[in-house]
Enzyme design. Sequence first.
Site, PDB file in Angstrom:
ATOM      1  N   PRO A 269       0.826  -1.220   0.000  1.00 59.17           N
ATOM      2  CA  PRO A 269       0.000   0.000   0.000  1.00 59.17           C
ATOM      3  C   PRO A 269       0.856   1.265   0.000  1.00 59.17           C
ATOM      4  O   PRO A 269       1.902   1.325   0.637  1.00 59.17           O
ATOM      5  CB  PRO A 269      -0.761  -0.109   1.329  1.00 59.17           C
ATOM      6  CG  PRO A 269       0.180  -0.855   2.236  1.00 59.17           C
ATOM      7  CD  PRO A 269       0.961  -1.804   1.356  1.00 59.17           C
ATOM      8  N   GLY A 270       0.426   2.257  -0.730  1.00 55.31           N
ATOM      9  CA  GLY A 270       1.075   3.566  -0.711  1.00 55.31           C
ATOM     10  C   GLY A 270       0.073   4.603  -0.244  1.00 55.31           C
ATOM     11  O   GLY A 270       0.089   5.085   0.889  1.00 55.31           O
ATOM     12  N   ARG A 271      -0.875   4.887  -1.135  1.00 58.58           N
ATOM     13  CA  ARG A 271      -1.888   5.920  -0.886  1.00 58.58           C
ATOM     14  C   ARG A 271      -2.627   5.744   0.437  1.00 58.58           C
ATOM     15  O   ARG A 271      -2.834   6.712   1.176  1.00 58.58           O
ATOM     16  CB  ARG A 271      -2.895   5.883  -2.036  1.00 58.58           C
ATOM     17  CG  ARG A 271      -3.839   7.066  -2.105  1.00 58.58           C
ATOM     18  CD  ARG A 271      -4.926   6.812  -3.148  1.00 58.58           C
ATOM     19  NE  ARG A 271      -4.388   6.390  -4.423  1.00 58.58           N
ATOM     20  CZ  ARG A 271      -4.017   7.218  -5.401  1.00 58.58           C
ATOM     21  NH1 ARG A 271      -4.169   8.514  -5.245  1.00 58.58           N
ATOM     22  NH2 ARG A 271      -3.519   6.754  -6.532  1.00 58.58           N
ATOM     23  N   CYS A 338       3.240  28.443 -16.678  1.00 59.13           N
ATOM     24  CA  CYS A 338       2.796  28.750 -18.040  1.00 59.13           C
ATOM     25  C   CYS A 338       2.258  27.501 -18.744  1.00 59.13           C
ATOM     26  O   CYS A 338       2.841  27.011 -19.709  1.00 59.13           O
ATOM     27  CB  CYS A 338       3.959  29.342 -18.818  1.00 59.13           C
ATOM     28  SG  CYS A 338       4.809  30.581 -17.850  1.00 59.13           S
TER      29      CYS A 338
HETATM   30  C1  PLP Z   1       2.126   2.100  -7.312  1.00 57.57           C
HETATM   31  C2  PLP Z   1       2.223   0.698  -6.850  1.00 57.57           C
HETATM   32  C3  PLP Z   1       1.751   0.343  -5.588  1.00 57.57           C
HETATM   33  C4  PLP Z   1       1.070   1.305  -4.651  1.00 57.57           C
HETATM   34  O1  PLP Z   1      -0.197   1.671  -5.071  1.00 57.57           O
HETATM   35  P1  PLP Z   1      -1.183   2.528  -4.105  1.00 57.57           P
HETATM   36  O2  PLP Z   1      -2.360   2.768  -4.936  1.00 57.57           O
HETATM   37  O3  PLP Z   1      -0.468   3.774  -3.737  1.00 57.57           O
HETATM   38  O4  PLP Z   1      -1.484   1.688  -2.912  1.00 57.57           O
HETATM   39  C5  PLP Z   1       1.914  -0.970  -5.190  1.00 57.57           C
HETATM   40  N1  PLP Z   1       2.496  -1.893  -5.992  1.00 57.57           N
HETATM   41  C6  PLP Z   1       2.962  -1.581  -7.218  1.00 57.57           C
HETATM   42  C7  PLP Z   1       3.608  -2.634  -8.044  1.00 57.57           C
HETATM   43  C8  PLP Z   1       2.832  -0.283  -7.685  1.00 57.57           C
HETATM   44  O5  PLP Z   1       3.281   0.019  -8.909  1.00 57.57           O
END
Ligand code: PLP
Length: 404
Positions: A269-271, A338
């Site tokens: 997870p990132g987001r 711009c």
């Molecule tokens: C971007 C990415 C993530 C993270 O995605 P989120 O939507 O931010 O949770 C995880 N795995 C891979 C392979 C990604 O490219």
Amino acid sequence: MKYIKKRLTIDKVVIDDIAKKFGTPTYCYSYTQLKKNINNFKKNFKSFSPLICFAIKSNTNLNLIREIQKFGLGADVVSMGELMMALKAGINPKKIVFSGVGKTSKEIDYAIDKKILLINAESKSEIKEIDRIARLKKKKVQIGIRLNPNTDAKTLSQISTGKKENKFGINEKTFLELISFCQNSKNINLECLSVHIGSQILDHKPYEKMLNVLDKIIDKTKHKFKFIDLGGGMGISYNDNSKKLNYQKYNSAIKKFLKKHPSKIIFEPGRSIVGDVGFLISRIIYIKENEKKDFIILDAAMNDLMRPALYGANHKTLPSIKRNQISKKIYEFVGPICESTDKFVSLKKFQKLKEKEIIVMCDVGAYGMSLSSNYNLRPKPVELLIKGSNIRIIKKRQKHTDLI
Ligand SMILES: *Cc1c(COP(=O)(O)O)cnc(C)c1O
């Protein structure tokens, strides 16, 4: 983040005070929210205690990653730079997975030397390259194969990754061929089946479909996978009325899957970890009155926050001081760059604004600063971490002399 006596505050810090002290545009992150997100994520999948690998690309701030590392998270990296950053932040290499369709020989070499948990390969050529480099080094390398499950994540097309027309992952036919290639290799240990179908996913059904695809394909391979990497993609609410991902249903589907295919689950997870942790504070430079709408020209621009220009994303936009008077005209919030796409959002019935006032854009912790650039030779903003009433600079504002 709430209004206290009409002043917008993060934890115990008043936004206007931050703007005065640190200038604008400024990114700030709430430690309280970060902690809450990580604990919630863990709680949602408690019964099978997954390995949670934070997707570094969503936020590459070293000090923020350090904080995330303290909660025991690993990392999902997509370049050598991100791998170096994750290691520098103290993340255990045995908790790092390396994804991406175009890893170079140099990157593979480095990843093998650092003994990371998994290189998730995305093509036949890449697997052969990993095999070649591992043979030269006389090493056995743990890899995963990223399957393209041909599953529609029902998200924005720009951030959908699991359909057959997307460049990501390997299709079923090639996947099945590659299993025997890996089984016959002396230098590759195929330990993981990985998928990642997209980002900002709010419906659990695509995840269920993806698990069904995995179930069927594992039956066909008869290979024992030690790890199943389900990727990330869990969506967040960018506005108050958007729906929320049903974690309970996703969790149940995984539990059912695990009964049949016992393995260690990995998430990337990132987001969902950092998205709602971040805020972008900016000052109104000018208000340009127009016939139908007024342009609110901010000192933040698309180089600081690219998501609106890149995906048409909308971020909740708030004034730092709440007042009662409402504008009769539409406000269009733009930056000074711009480009006509240097526009954040158009809003009706916003409170009446004045030049020099402070505006805050919310939920910019993921793909905010990490997507920023120096376009128009604009220095990048300072990044602050807020913990209670404490404010810490976690990355200095760039200076013009850094650029020129
Ligand atoms: C971007 C990415 C993530 C993270 O995605 P989120 O939507 O931010 O949770 C995880 N795995 C891979 C392979 C990604 O490219």
